[in-house]
Write a protein that holds these residues in place. Structure first.
Motif, PDB file in Angstrom:
ATOM      1  N   ARG A 252       1.072  19.110  43.312  1.00 27.26           N
ATOM      2  CA  ARG A 252       0.006  18.208  42.620  1.00 27.26           C
ATOM      3  C   ARG A 252       0.676  17.634  41.461  1.00 27.26           C
ATOM      4  O   ARG A 252       0.612  16.452  41.213  1.00 27.26           O
ATOM      5  CB  ARG A 252      -1.331  19.023  42.531  1.00 27.26           C
ATOM      6  CG  ARG A 252      -1.893  19.191  43.522  1.00 27.26           C
ATOM      7  CD  ARG A 252      -3.466  19.823  43.274  1.00 27.26           C
ATOM      8  NE  ARG A 252      -3.265  21.198  42.414  1.00 27.26           N
ATOM      9  CZ  ARG A 252      -3.417  22.131  43.049  1.00 27.26           C
ATOM     10  NH1 ARG A 252      -3.512  22.046  44.538  1.00 27.26           N
ATOM     11  NH2 ARG A 252      -3.429  23.334  42.722  1.00 27.26           N
ATOM     12  N   LEU A 253       1.595  18.409  40.685  1.00 29.70           N
ATOM     13  CA  LEU A 253       2.419  17.779  39.682  1.00 29.70           C
ATOM     14  C   LEU A 253       3.230  16.691  39.865  1.00 29.70           C
ATOM     15  O   LEU A 253       3.392  15.714  39.216  1.00 29.70           O
ATOM     16  CB  LEU A 253       3.005  19.072  38.792  1.00 29.70           C
ATOM     17  CG  LEU A 253       2.233  20.309  38.186  1.00 29.70           C
ATOM     18  CD1 LEU A 253       3.103  21.296  37.270  1.00 29.70           C
ATOM     19  CD2 LEU A 253       1.484  19.456  37.013  1.00 29.70           C
ATOM     20  N   CYS A 254       3.786  17.088  41.114  1.00 31.98           N
ATOM     21  CA  CYS A 254       5.008  15.950  41.577  1.00 31.98           C
ATOM     22  C   CYS A 254       4.235  14.549  41.705  1.00 31.98           C
ATOM     23  O   CYS A 254       4.736  13.616  41.613  1.00 31.98           O
ATOM     24  CB  CYS A 254       5.524  16.404  42.917  1.00 31.98           C
ATOM     25  SG  CYS A 254       6.886  17.622  42.555  1.00 31.98           S
ATOM     26  N   VAL A 255       2.819  14.716  42.338  1.00 33.75           N
ATOM     27  CA  VAL A 255       1.989  13.487  42.595  1.00 33.75           C
ATOM     28  C   VAL A 255       1.724  12.868  41.641  1.00 33.75           C
ATOM     29  O   VAL A 255       1.722  11.478  41.300  1.00 33.75           O
ATOM     30  CB  VAL A 255       0.883  13.989  43.466  1.00 33.75           C
ATOM     31  CG1 VAL A 255       0.023  12.495  43.699  1.00 33.75           C
ATOM     32  CG2 VAL A 255       1.350  14.242  44.766  1.00 33.75           C
ATOM     33  N   ARG A 256       1.264  13.572  40.550  1.00 27.74           N
ATOM     34  CA  ARG A 256       0.720  13.070  39.304  1.00 27.74           C
ATOM     35  C   ARG A 256       1.773  12.633  38.123  1.00 27.74           C
ATOM     36  O   ARG A 256       1.870  11.553  37.670  1.00 27.74           O
ATOM     37  CB  ARG A 256      -0.199  14.208  38.412  1.00 27.74           C
ATOM     38  CG  ARG A 256      -0.483  13.808  36.980  1.00 27.74           C
ATOM     39  CD  ARG A 256      -1.657  14.733  36.539  1.00 27.74           C
ATOM     40  NE  ARG A 256      -2.534  15.082  37.387  1.00 27.74           N
ATOM     41  CZ  ARG A 256      -3.585  15.937  37.068  1.00 27.74           C
ATOM     42  NH1 ARG A 256      -3.589  16.634  36.149  1.00 27.74           N
ATOM     43  NH2 ARG A 256      -4.455  15.962  37.766  1.00 27.74           N
ATOM     44  N   HIS A 257       2.992  13.540  38.111  1.00 23.70           N
ATOM     45  CA  HIS A 257       3.818  13.264  37.028  1.00 23.70           C
ATOM     46  C   HIS A 257       5.190  12.826  37.566  1.00 23.70           C
ATOM     47  O   HIS A 257       6.181  12.137  36.665  1.00 23.70           O
ATOM     48  CB  HIS A 257       4.254  14.353  36.239  1.00 23.70           C
ATOM     49  CG  HIS A 257       3.179  14.750  35.600  1.00 23.70           C
ATOM     50  ND1 HIS A 257       2.416  14.046  34.561  1.00 23.70           N
ATOM     51  CD2 HIS A 257       2.207  15.962  35.579  1.00 23.70           C
ATOM     52  CE1 HIS A 257       1.570  14.716  34.070  1.00 23.70           C
ATOM     53  NE2 HIS A 257       1.163  16.061  34.918  1.00 23.70           N
TER      54      HIS A 257
ATOM     55  N   THR B 188       8.433  13.370  41.037  1.00 28.93           N
ATOM     56  CA  THR B 188       9.158  14.435  41.416  1.00 28.93           C
ATOM     57  C   THR B 188      10.072  14.739  40.319  1.00 28.93           C
ATOM     58  O   THR B 188      10.584  15.820  40.320  1.00 28.93           O
ATOM     59  CB  THR B 188       9.826  14.287  42.718  1.00 28.93           C
ATOM     60  OG1 THR B 188      10.592  12.871  42.827  1.00 28.93           O
ATOM     61  CG2 THR B 188       8.572  14.062  43.813  1.00 28.93           C
TER      62      THR B 188
ATOM     63  N   ARG C 192       8.366   6.194  46.876  1.00 28.22           N
ATOM     64  CA  ARG C 192       8.151   7.244  47.772  1.00 28.22           C
ATOM     65  C   ARG C 192       7.863   6.746  49.239  1.00 28.22           C
ATOM     66  O   ARG C 192       7.623   5.427  49.458  1.00 28.22           O
ATOM     67  CB  ARG C 192       6.654   7.654  47.296  1.00 28.22           C
ATOM     68  CG  ARG C 192       6.589   8.268  45.732  1.00 28.22           C
ATOM     69  CD  ARG C 192       5.277   8.603  45.270  1.00 28.22           C
ATOM     70  NE  ARG C 192       5.573   9.385  44.131  1.00 28.22           N
ATOM     71  CZ  ARG C 192       4.535  10.122  43.342  1.00 28.22           C
ATOM     72  NH1 ARG C 192       3.305  10.193  43.720  1.00 28.22           N
ATOM     73  NH2 ARG C 192       4.770  10.457  42.252  1.00 28.22           N
TER      74      ARG C 192
ATOM     75  N   GLN D 263       2.738  16.440  48.829  1.00 28.81           N
ATOM     76  CA  GLN D 263       1.458  17.461  49.101  1.00 28.81           C
ATOM     77  C   GLN D 263       2.155  18.117  50.611  1.00 28.81           C
ATOM     78  O   GLN D 263       1.864  19.233  50.689  1.00 28.81           O
ATOM     79  CB  GLN D 263       0.252  17.020  49.333  1.00 28.81           C
ATOM     80  CG  GLN D 263      -0.339  16.933  47.867  1.00 28.81           C
ATOM     81  CD  GLN D 263      -0.716  18.078  47.309  1.00 28.81           C
ATOM     82  OE1 GLN D 263       0.169  18.606  46.588  1.00 28.81           O
ATOM     83  NE2 GLN D 263      -1.771  18.250  47.318  1.00 28.81           N
TER      84      GLN D 263
END
Length: 395
Positions: A64-69, A71, A189, A335
């Motif tokens: 989830r952190l990768c999606v938000r901030h 990779t 992405r 995810q």
């Protein structure tokens, strides 16, 4: 589109290499730390389970952190954490404190593997080539160097000094490669694709989502079965050689190095093989080869045969995990990588404690045959997954 070997790809390769180097540095000191904390095989298995707990607890969160901030920032932060905590197990003097140290080590290890694999999926999608095996070859090369160095230092440095040096190397790579990684232009992405690698013409709502979710889980189970063997060999190969075949610490480290060298070689050819034979044949054939090699390594009575078995296991397991994780990332982004990695790395991390419990009850050689069984299961799952219909029939 980035060039074939852009600074971004080179920096990311450095993180994979450092990850394997750090993990192997821990692996080759397991026998010494086992003696340091006076752990039985079962107690050591329980302590090693803390690596699993720390990793699994962080993987979904990191996705989830990768999606938000993004990779890449998460990759750098995770590498920093792993480098800081790798030295902690050498300062443990009881099974309880070792377990606490390994909990933090597992958190850093799990976080870094989700983040850097997600970043690798993005680079591979931008290049439009199946390059994930080359990143995992860098991981294996790092493991080979870490194991080789560990063999040289096993009788010269205490675990505290050795793992302290490993931590410094990890911090240096994080500072150097992290700067390049954060400053490089984003490759973009990957767009979601169906089970056969084609981009769907239009989504079908919940139906396609369920199919993609099922495929990701199956890919994760494939990775779990093979990574179970990776984890088992990482923590028990040296002990199998020292305890069952009565070798010295240096030769035991060489056994893991032979396995790591074979895996590195297999992964360096992984892109070429998957483009010519197809991912399914590579994954299924590798599972069967690993099965045969592990039976030999576990049951053979001589050191040369055991080392040969480790080589076959390394070649067999080389590409199944990276190909499975890459497909999961292509299907569902970070995810998907997180879900498949939670299952996949869960297998790598539950392997050592399960082997420990089984070794306590039945002996280590018999416990290691479970690696062969799960490698055969991975081959079967790979074939069955390939036969599933695409997410969109018209793709």
């Amino acid at each position: 589109m980035p060039s074939a070997w852009s600074p971004l790809r080179l920096a990311l390769t450095a993180f994979f290499t450092a990850d394997g180097f750090v993990f192997a540095g821990w692996v080759v000191r397991v026998p010494a730390i086992k003696e340091q904390v006076h752990a039985s095989p079962g107690a050591l298995g329980l302590a090693l389970l803390c690596i699993s707990a720390g990793a699994v607890a962080t993987m979904a969160v990191v996705g989830r952190l990768c999606v938000r901030h993004g990779t890449r920032p998460v990759t750098v932060a995770s590498a920093l954490l792993l480098s800081l905590v790798v030295a902690l197990p050498a300062h443990a003097h009881s099974v309880a404190t070792l377990g606490a140290a390994l909990l933090l080590f597992g958190a850093g290890y799990g976080a870094l593997n989700v983040a850097m694999n997600s970043a690798a999926v993005e680079v591979g999608a931008a290049l439009r080539r199946p390059i994930m095996p080359t990143f995992h070859a860098a991981y294996s090369l790092g493991g080979l160097c870490g194991a080789g160095l560990g063999g040289l230092l096993a009788s010269r440095l205490t675990p505290a000094w050795h793992l302290g040096l490993i931590a410094l190397v990890g911090l240096a790579v994080t500072a150097t490669a992290g700067t390049v990684l954060l400053r490089s232009p984003a490759p973009g992405r990957p767009q979601p694709q169906d089970a056969q690698g084609a981009r769907p013409a239009a989504p079908r709502g919940g139906d396609r989502g369920r199919r993609v979710g099922l495929l990701v889980v199956l890919l994760g189970l494939t990775a779990l079965c093979t990574s179970y063997g990776e984890g088992a060999l990482a923590d028990w190969a040296t002990l199998h050689l020292t305890d069952d075949l009565h070798t010295g610490a240096g030769l035991a480290a060489a056994g893991y190095a032979a396995y790591a060298f074979a895996m590195t070689t297999g992964r360096l050819t992984g892109t070429w093989l998957s483009m010519r034979l197809g991912p399914t044949r590579v994954m299924a054939g590798g599972g069967l080869l690993a099965c045969a090699g592990m039976l030999t390594a576990a049951l053979a009575p001589s050191v040369p045969l055991v080392l040969g078995g480790f080589v076959l296991v390394g070649l067999g397991l080389a590409n199944t995990f990276p190909l499975a994780i890459a497909r999961a990332g292509t299907l569902a982004g970070p995810q998907g990588v997180a879900t498949a990695s939670t299952l996949g790395y869960g297998g790598m991390l539950i392997g050592p404690p399960v082997i420990g419990f089984l070794a306590n009850a039945f002996g280590l050689p018999l416990a290691l045959t479970t690696v062969a069984a799960l490698a055969a299961v991975a081959a079967a799952i790979a074939v069955s997954t390939d036969r599933r219909p695409a997410a969109h029939p018209g793709s």
